[in-house]
Design a protein around this motif. Structure first.
Motif, PDB file in Angstrom:
ATOM      1  N   ARG A 369       0.698  -0.928  -0.170  1.00  0.00           N
ATOM      2  CA  ARG A 369      -0.408   0.419   0.094  1.00  0.00           C
ATOM      3  C   ARG A 369       0.806   1.028   0.147  1.00  0.00           C
ATOM      4  N   ASN A 370       2.035   1.336   0.179  1.00  0.00           N
ATOM      5  CA  ASN A 370       3.269   2.249   0.805  1.00  0.00           C
ATOM      6  C   ASN A 370       3.524   2.226  -0.868  1.00  0.00           C
ATOM      7  N   PHE A 371       3.308   2.837  -1.767  1.00  0.00           N
ATOM      8  CA  PHE A 371       3.774   2.523  -3.325  1.00  0.00           C
ATOM      9  C   PHE A 371       3.744   3.777  -3.681  1.00  0.00           C
ATOM     10  N   VAL A 372       4.304   4.329  -3.006  1.00  0.00           N
ATOM     11  CA  VAL A 372       4.761   6.004  -3.459  1.00  0.00           C
ATOM     12  C   VAL A 372       6.606   5.704  -2.523  1.00  0.00           C
ATOM     13  N   SER A 373       6.521   5.410  -1.227  1.00  0.00           N
ATOM     14  CA  SER A 373       7.593   4.893  -1.270  1.00  0.00           C
ATOM     15  C   SER A 373       8.367   3.507  -1.138  1.00  0.00           C
ATOM     16  N   ASN A 374       7.280   2.588  -2.022  1.00  0.00           N
ATOM     17  CA  ASN A 374       8.514   2.061  -2.351  1.00  0.00           C
ATOM     18  C   ASN A 374       8.630   2.414  -4.113  1.00  0.00           C
ATOM     19  N   GLN A 375       8.154   2.899  -4.945  1.00  0.00           N
ATOM     20  CA  GLN A 375       8.676   3.450  -6.108  1.00  0.00           C
ATOM     21  C   GLN A 375      10.611   3.868  -5.545  1.00  0.00           C
ATOM     22  N   LEU A 376      10.198   4.924  -4.762  1.00  0.00           N
ATOM     23  CA  LEU A 376      11.795   5.793  -4.711  1.00  0.00           C
ATOM     24  C   LEU A 376      12.313   4.721  -3.715  1.00  0.00           C
ATOM     25  N   LEU A 377      11.838   3.508  -3.277  1.00  0.00           N
ATOM     26  CA  LEU A 377      13.202   2.854  -2.680  1.00  0.00           C
ATOM     27  C   LEU A 377      13.696   1.959  -4.198  1.00  0.00           C
ATOM     28  N   ILE A 378      12.513   1.459  -4.983  1.00  0.00           N
ATOM     29  CA  ILE A 378      13.250   0.967  -6.603  1.00  0.00           C
ATOM     30  C   ILE A 378      14.308   2.371  -7.354  1.00  0.00           C
ATOM     31  N   GLU A 379      13.974   3.601  -6.903  1.00  0.00           N
ATOM     32  CA  GLU A 379      14.565   4.323  -7.475  1.00  0.00           C
ATOM     33  C   GLU A 379      15.949   4.701  -7.525  1.00  0.00           C
ATOM     34  N   HIS A 380      16.344   4.444  -5.846  1.00  0.00           N
ATOM     35  CA  HIS A 380      17.190   4.205  -5.215  1.00  0.00           C
ATOM     36  C   HIS A 380      17.781   3.493  -5.317  1.00  0.00           C
ATOM     37  N   GLY A 381      17.239   2.325  -5.712  1.00  0.00           N
ATOM     38  CA  GLY A 381      18.496   1.059  -6.643  1.00  0.00           C
ATOM     39  C   GLY A 381      18.179  -0.158  -5.373  1.00  0.00           C
ATOM     40  N   ILE A 382      16.879  -0.078  -4.583  1.00  0.00           N
ATOM     41  CA  ILE A 382      16.836  -0.956  -3.729  1.00  0.00           C
ATOM     42  C   ILE A 382      15.963  -1.867  -4.371  1.00  0.00           C
ATOM     43  N   LYS A 383      16.210  -3.686  -4.114  1.00  0.00           N
ATOM     44  CA  LYS A 383      15.604  -4.386  -4.793  1.00  0.00           C
ATOM     45  C   LYS A 383      13.850  -4.544  -3.547  1.00  0.00           C
ATOM     46  N   VAL A 384      12.459  -3.993  -3.906  1.00  0.00           N
ATOM     47  CA  VAL A 384      11.714  -3.919  -3.024  1.00  0.00           C
ATOM     48  C   VAL A 384      10.881  -5.796  -3.576  1.00  0.00           C
ATOM     49  N   LEU A 385      10.516  -6.202  -2.492  1.00  0.00           N
ATOM     50  CA  LEU A 385       9.224  -7.093  -2.526  1.00  0.00           C
ATOM     51  C   LEU A 385       8.188  -7.292  -1.920  1.00  0.00           C
ATOM     52  N   GLU A 386       6.727  -6.201  -2.428  1.00  0.00           N
ATOM     53  CA  GLU A 386       5.876  -5.716  -1.852  1.00  0.00           C
ATOM     54  C   GLU A 386       4.880  -6.794  -1.537  1.00  0.00           C
ATOM     55  N   VAL A 387       4.124  -7.422  -0.060  1.00  0.00           N
ATOM     56  CA  VAL A 387       3.524  -7.955   0.622  1.00  0.00           C
ATOM     57  C   VAL A 387       1.778  -7.085   0.415  1.00  0.00           C
ATOM     58  N   ALA A 388       0.729  -7.753   0.364  1.00  0.00           N
ATOM     59  CA  ALA A 388      -0.648  -7.510   0.414  1.00  0.00           C
ATOM     60  C   ALA A 388      -0.378  -7.229   2.021  1.00  0.00           C
ATOM     61  N   SER A 389      -1.067  -6.212   2.195  1.00  0.00           N
ATOM     62  CA  SER A 389      -1.295  -5.318   3.520  1.00  0.00           C
ATOM     63  C   SER A 389      -2.932  -4.625   3.815  1.00  0.00           C
ATOM     64  N   SER A 390      -3.814  -4.900   3.637  1.00  0.00           N
ATOM     65  CA  SER A 390      -5.002  -4.731   3.723  1.00  0.00           C
ATOM     66  C   SER A 390      -6.019  -4.428   5.531  1.00  0.00           C
ATOM     67  N   GLU A 391      -4.908  -5.477   5.570  1.00  0.00           N
ATOM     68  CA  GLU A 391      -5.472  -6.126   7.264  1.00  0.00           C
ATOM     69  C   GLU A 391      -4.840  -6.162   8.348  1.00  0.00           C
ATOM     70  N   LEU A 392      -3.708  -7.028   7.773  1.00  0.00           N
ATOM     71  CA  LEU A 392      -2.275  -7.011   8.748  1.00  0.00           C
ATOM     72  C   LEU A 392      -2.065  -4.757   9.353  1.00  0.00           C
ATOM     73  N   SER A 393      -1.990  -4.004   7.982  1.00  0.00           N
ATOM     74  CA  SER A 393      -1.648  -2.933   8.051  1.00  0.00           C
ATOM     75  C   SER A 393      -2.511  -2.366   9.887  1.00  0.00           C
ATOM     76  N   ARG A 394      -3.444  -2.605   9.627  1.00  0.00           N
ATOM     77  CA  ARG A 394      -4.187  -2.015  10.952  1.00  0.00           C
ATOM     78  C   ARG A 394      -3.985  -2.084  12.433  1.00  0.00           C
ATOM     79  N   GLY A 395      -3.022  -3.025  12.778  1.00  0.00           N
ATOM     80  CA  GLY A 395      -2.330  -3.436  14.182  1.00  0.00           C
ATOM     81  C   GLY A 395      -1.488  -2.355  14.227  1.00  0.00           C
ATOM     82  N   ARG A 396      -1.192  -1.475  13.171  1.00  0.00           N
ATOM     83  CA  ARG A 396       0.075  -0.225  13.297  1.00  0.00           C
ATOM     84  C   ARG A 396       1.690  -0.827  13.253  1.00  0.00           C
ATOM     85  N   GLY A 397       1.462  -2.359  12.383  1.00  0.00           N
ATOM     86  CA  GLY A 397       3.075  -2.016  12.519  1.00  0.00           C
ATOM     87  C   GLY A 397       3.119  -3.208  11.162  1.00  0.00           C
ATOM     88  N   GLY A 398       4.769  -2.767  10.629  1.00  0.00           N
ATOM     89  CA  GLY A 398       5.384  -3.540   9.223  1.00  0.00           C
ATOM     90  C   GLY A 398       5.935  -4.433   9.412  1.00  0.00           C
TER      91      GLY A 398
END
Ligand SMILES: NC(=O)NCCC[C@H](N)C(=O)O
Length: 411
Positions: A369-398
């Motif tokens: 869900r943090n698509f802007v930050s993820n894109q930025l990481l990619i632009e800075h050369g980081i390999k980003v492995l995204e996981v789904a987060s609709s429900e897990l994020s409700r507990g306020r932790g990543g």
């Protein structure tokens, strides 16, 4: 068997990690209980489990051995010594407010009569008053808080395995947690370290245990390399506890530098890893909201002391320079959550856009869900492995909060 704990960086290839699969504890509460249990919403469990299973699979696919806290606990309690199980139940009940009388006796019997894995799940999920036949009439039951539904509150934050303990070097801190909602969680780690065959009898150093006064949580404890640890002074971690950890690490000759970084004491920024994580040898994510207008932040550098003082402490505010010095790198890339846009940064930090889990140098797991930050990481050369987060994020932790690394490869 040798000591399986080996954490000398935030970024070395992740080899062994402990998770907790979300279960009934994340849905056994009402909106009235939410704030006290440190949740901002009630997750939909089947989807939370699906998302969590995907997270675990990404870690396995990338070479990590995934252990589950609930299984380690059940393995200990299923072991050879029934007195360990009896004592554990007694301690859990006592820390849940039940030390004597008819209700305590009924809870004890209820739990000890269950198969061990169900008992563990039950302790984590909470025990409702309606589930228990107390037998004897009890004034406590009749007159005290009669409308409250639970004898044992659920522990919905258990899937944030990062916080109740933190593996550092060849040892760990077993944490005295800040809020009542999470205090009991570190009993599980304590049990596993003391009795699980993987850890028992190996003189594993406990840098600070859960009985020490002064609170500390693993989300604040970052192992930057084999001689530097950074710890947040935060809503959850006190300066006093940081001094204790520094003293024990220095006394054991593991690590010679502890950075204490003071972050805003709010729910959204509860731990250092909600605003600052290391993603490569010379790259970090940072939420700009923790820096003042000049880009500064209160930071104390601690080293082993001399004859007069056991710690040598220097105050600085230029975090970037401090990091360059202690990590011995000439340039440092501080990647801003949300690209610095105040709306996007606020939104994505709230949903743990800064809370990356680094599983190899320059390779991170993040919430999709943090698509802007993820894109930025990619632009800075980081390999980003995204996981789904609709429900897990409700507990306020990543992803970093949801994982407790036990071993990483050396860099
Ligand atoms: N390391 C972390 O930042 N963990 C997230 C913990 C979230 C949990 N609801 C808490 O408030 O403790």
């Amino acid at each position: 068997m040798t000591n399986p704990i080996h954490i000398f960086s935030e970024i070395g290839n992740l080899q062994t990690v402990m998770l907790k699969r979300p279960a009934d504890e994340v849905q056994n509460f009402t909106p009235q209980m939410m704030q006290r249990l440190l949740f901002d919403d009630i997750p939909y469990l089947p989807i939370a489990q699906k998302e969590h299973d995907q997270f675990a699979q990404v870690l396995r696919d990338n070479g990590a051995n995934v252990l589950y806290l609930e299984e380690l606990v059940a393995e200990v309690l299923n072991g050879q010594r029934p007195e360990v199980k009896q004592q554990f139940v007694k301690t859990i009940l006592a820390e849940s407010g039940h030390t004597r009388g008819a209700i305590t006796a009924a809870l004890n019997e209820f739990l000890l009569n269950m198969p061990t894995d169900l008992m563990v799940a039950k302790i984590m999920a909470g025990i409702r008053k309606s589930e228990l036949d107390v037998g004897a009439w009890s004034l406590v039951r009749a007159a005290e808080d009669e409308d409250y539904p639970y004898y044992l509150d659920p522990m919905p934050n258990l899937y944030f395995t990062r916080d109740p303990s933190a593996f550092i070097g060849s040892g760990l801190t077993i944490n005295n947690m800040t809020f009542a909602a999470r205090k009991r969680e570190s009993l599980f780690t304590e049990l596993v370290i003391n009795y699980h065959p993987m850890f028992a009898g190996q003189n594993i150093p406990v840098w600070r245990d859960r009985n020490q006064i002064g609170r500390i949580e693993g989300g604040d404890e970052l192992i930057l390399n084999d001689h530097v640890v950074a710890i947040g002074i935060s809503e959850r971690t006190s300066a006093e506890a940081i001094e204790d950890v520094a003293r024990s690490l220095f006394a054991a000759g593991q690590f010679d530098t502890v950075l204490a970084i003071s972050i805003p004491k709010t729910h959204a920024t509860m731990h250092l890893d909600t605003v600052f994580t290391m993603v490569n040898h010379d790259q970090f994510t940072v939420y700009p909201g923790i820096l003042d207008a000049k880009g500064d932040i209160d930071t104390w550098i601690m080293h082993p002391g001399d004859d007069q003082h056991d710690l040598r402490v220097t105050h600085r505010t230029d975090l970037k320079n401090v990091l360059k010095e202690v990590l011995n790198v000439s340039e440092l890339d501080m990647i801003q959550t949300g690209g610095g846009d105040p709306i996007i940064a606020g939104r994505e930090q709230w949903n743990d856009g800064s809370n990356t889990l680094t599983i190899a140098p320059g390779v991170v797991v993040t919430y999709d869900r943090n698509f802007v930050s993820n894109q930025l990481l990619i632009e800075h050369g980081i390999k980003v492995l995204e996981v789904a987060s609709s429900e897990l994020s409700r507990g306020r932790g990543g992803p970093r909060c949801m994982s407790c690394p036990i071993a990483r490869a050396d860099l």
